[in-house]
Design a protein around this motif. Structure first.
Motif: not given
Length: 333
Positions: A239-259
């Motif tokens: 799935a390719v997801v366009r800019h939306s609350a979904v992509t913002e949530a996925l970015q936050k998920l990545f940032d949390l894992a990164w920390q």
């Protein structure tokens, strides 16, 4: 009757390079006249250009606003600015205006996309099927990256990694930040571990977790790609997801894992470490299990544990956690 259509046709004149910086053909003509006769006035320049002094004065006002002329002072009337200085300054100004326009376009595109999603929410997600189609979509996402690419890397791997290595190397050469969180289980594969170290050498920022929730690619926090199905037997679908609350949530998920993840990288050269010990510290930092580390080093579990114990003793570490922390302090990681 003779056809005279071709007699009245006129070739389209080539656009003047001056038009690219907002200078009309007439203003260019007036400026050329001023350069040739700097001591003349509007009447003299009107004679040179074959027009009226009033029209020349209006042109001078425009050239003055564009920075091609200096205003009158105690030394006399209008004077030309060195063309090299004036044109370069105008080009820089136009570049700044173009950058501002591009930024405005991005803001308007956000509103445009939001409007499309409200009108037709199904536009939010694009389903891509097949290895070839997914590879093409991945290449497109990489090509449009402007600031940062974030990746969760975890098995299974259904396609060769070489093309992706080339894409990542191109991104890094363009100055794009590339962050990857690897699953420790992925690094148990020698090919994946070798790939990871190559990318770190090229500039990738890499960290490791025991596991990551899903394969994931997030580009500039605005586009995301993640698998829906993936089996060795086929049926690869993403799935390719366009800019939306979904992509913002996925970015936050990545940032949390990164920390929460531990850094992955080659240790600095250190006279205190043998080559084998440097390899051991890298593998331990990757969070691998003893069996996987022993397999990478080609030693038995007993030998591995003895080497780890020796390192702990040298650093006065009571646990592997302390070993990792003190090795990092010494620049071994």
């Amino acid at each position: 009757m003779v056809n005279t259509a071709h007699d009245t046709a006129r070739p389209t004149p080539a656009a003047s390079p001056w038009s690219a910086v907002g200078v009309s053909a007439f203003d260019e003509l007036v400026y050329q006249a001023i350069l040739h006769q700097p001591d003349a006035d509007a009447a003299g320049w009107a004679l040179l250009t074959g027009t009226s002094p009033a029209r020349v004065r209006a042109s001078c006002d425009r050239l003055l606003a564009l920075g091609f002329l200096q205003p009158p002072d105690s030394m006399g009337g209008l004077r030309a600015v060195d063309p090299r200085v004036a044109i370069r300054a105008l080009i820089r100004r136009r570049e700044t205006e173009s950058e501002l326009l591009a930024a405005t376009a991005e803001e308007m595109a956000t509103a445009y996309e939001a409007g499309l999603l409200r009108e037709e929410p199904s536009r939010l997600v694009e389903v891509v099927s097949g290895e070839g189609a997914n590879a093409a979509r991945l290449e497109e996402l990489y090509a449009h990256a402007e600031h940062e690419v974030c990746v969760f890397d975890t098995p299974p791997y259904l396609a060769p990694r070489t093309p992706q290595l080339d894409l990542q190397a191109d991104l890094l050469s363009r100055g794009i930040v590339y962050r990857t969180v690897y699953a420790a289980t992925a690094l148990e594969d020698p090919d994946v571990l070798s790939h990871a170290w190559k990318m770190v050498e090229l500039g990738e920022l890499a960290r490791v977790l025991p596991s990551v929730p899903v394969k994931l690619l997030v580009v500039d926090g605005r586009r995301a790609m993640l698998p829906l199905t993936a089996t060795p037997a086929g049926g690869y679908c993403a799935a390719v997801v366009r800019h939306s609350a979904v992509t913002e949530a996925l970015q936050k998920l990545f940032d949390l894992a990164w920390q929460q993840a531990a850094p992955l990288g080659r240790p600095a050269e250190d006279a205190e470490l043998s080559e084998g010990e440097r390899a051991l510290t890298r593998l331990l930092a990757a969070g691998m299990k003893d069996e996987a580390v022993a397999r990478h080093l080609g030693v038995s579990l007993r030998t591995l544990r003895r080497r780890v114990s020796d390192l702990q003793e040298r650093l006065g570490a009571a646990s592997r956690f302390q070993l990792g922390a003190r090795a990092a302090q010494r620049g071994w990681l």
